[in-house]
Design a protein around this motif. Sequence first.
Motif, mmCIF file in Angstrom:
data_model
loop_
_atom_site.group_PDB
_atom_site.id
_atom_site.type_symbol
_atom_site.label_atom_id
_atom_site.label_comp_id
_atom_site.label_asym_id
_atom_site.label_seq_id
_atom_site.Cartn_x
_atom_site.Cartn_y
_atom_site.Cartn_z
ATOM 1 N N THR A 1 49.965 47.460 73.011
ATOM 2 C CA THR A 1 49.091 46.307 72.772
ATOM 3 C C THR A 1 48.619 46.293 71.322
ATOM 4 O O THR A 1 48.559 45.228 70.696
ATOM 5 N N HIS A 2 48.320 47.449 70.767
ATOM 6 C CA HIS A 2 47.918 47.565 69.368
ATOM 7 C C HIS A 2 49.058 47.088 68.459
ATOM 8 O O HIS A 2 48.848 46.282 67.545
ATOM 9 N N PHE A 3 50.265 47.566 68.710
ATOM 10 C CA PHE A 3 51.406 47.178 67.879
ATOM 11 C C PHE A 3 51.683 45.675 67.962
ATOM 12 O O PHE A 3 51.998 45.041 66.963
ATOM 13 N N ARG A 4 51.545 45.106 69.159
ATOM 14 C CA ARG A 4 51.725 43.654 69.313
ATOM 15 C C ARG A 4 50.659 42.889 68.542
ATOM 16 O O ARG A 4 50.946 41.867 67.910
ATOM 17 N N LYS B 1 50.680 38.573 59.541
ATOM 18 C CA LYS B 1 51.131 37.500 58.642
ATOM 19 C C LYS B 1 49.983 36.584 58.214
ATOM 20 O O LYS B 1 50.156 35.760 57.329
ATOM 21 N N HIS B 2 48.819 36.761 58.816
ATOM 22 C CA HIS B 2 47.646 35.942 58.495
ATOM 23 C C HIS B 2 46.618 36.705 57.664
ATOM 24 O O HIS B 2 45.489 36.247 57.504
ATOM 25 N N LEU C 1 54.222 53.522 54.401
ATOM 26 C CA LEU C 1 55.089 53.389 55.564
ATOM 27 C C LEU C 1 55.091 51.961 56.105
ATOM 28 O O LEU C 1 56.152 51.389 56.336
ATOM 29 N N VAL C 2 53.913 51.362 56.274
ATOM 30 C CA VAL C 2 53.824 50.039 56.911
ATOM 31 C C VAL C 2 54.208 48.891 55.992
ATOM 32 O O VAL C 2 54.481 47.798 56.476
ATOM 33 N N CYS C 3 54.256 49.103 54.698
ATOM 34 C CA CYS C 3 54.608 48.015 53.783
ATOM 35 C C CYS C 3 55.994 47.446 54.076
ATOM 36 O O CYS C 3 56.294 46.320 53.704
ATOM 37 N N HIS C 4 56.820 48.196 54.779
ATOM 38 C CA HIS C 4 58.158 47.725 55.135
ATOM 39 C C HIS C 4 58.135 46.793 56.347
ATOM 40 O O HIS C 4 59.122 46.123 56.630
ATOM 41 N N ILE D 1 55.046 44.826 57.327
ATOM 42 C CA ILE D 1 54.037 43.774 57.286
ATOM 43 C C ILE D 1 54.033 43.104 55.918
ATOM 44 O O ILE D 1 54.479 43.678 54.926
ATOM 45 N N SER D 2 53.507 41.890 55.879
ATOM 46 C CA SER D 2 53.529 41.131 54.629
ATOM 47 C C SER D 2 52.295 41.366 53.762
ATOM 48 O O SER D 2 52.318 41.065 52.579
#
Length: 122
Positions: free
Chosen positions: A64-67, A74-75, A94-97, A99-100
Amino acid sequence: MIEHKWYQGHKILEVRPKGKFAAEDFHQLASQVDPVIREQGRIEGLLIDAQDFAGWENFVAMITHFRFVHEHQKHIQKIAVVSDNPLLSFMPRLVCHFISAEVRPFAVNEYSQALEWLDNPG
């Protein structure tokens, strides 16, 4: 439980996990965040105060967290992660790949600098 607080007229959102995440935590957070996104189009900054991050109650909570992240990232223009945990300070790279948003780590003693960075455009 996820505590949250808005700054500057719903421009910046601070979230602070307390204990292990439950799936319901993200449903409750979405009920606060989604109307702001619908009205403003986005959130300029997100401050994640991860000092007390304790993981997830179970696999459903983690999914649920990942969703939630997938649907909302994106917002959000910028994300500041405040923590002294070495793993969480590595997270932005790590997450920069995935998320925007621009993501940057801050040490716990740099909390005010994190808010200042989120408040500056660009």
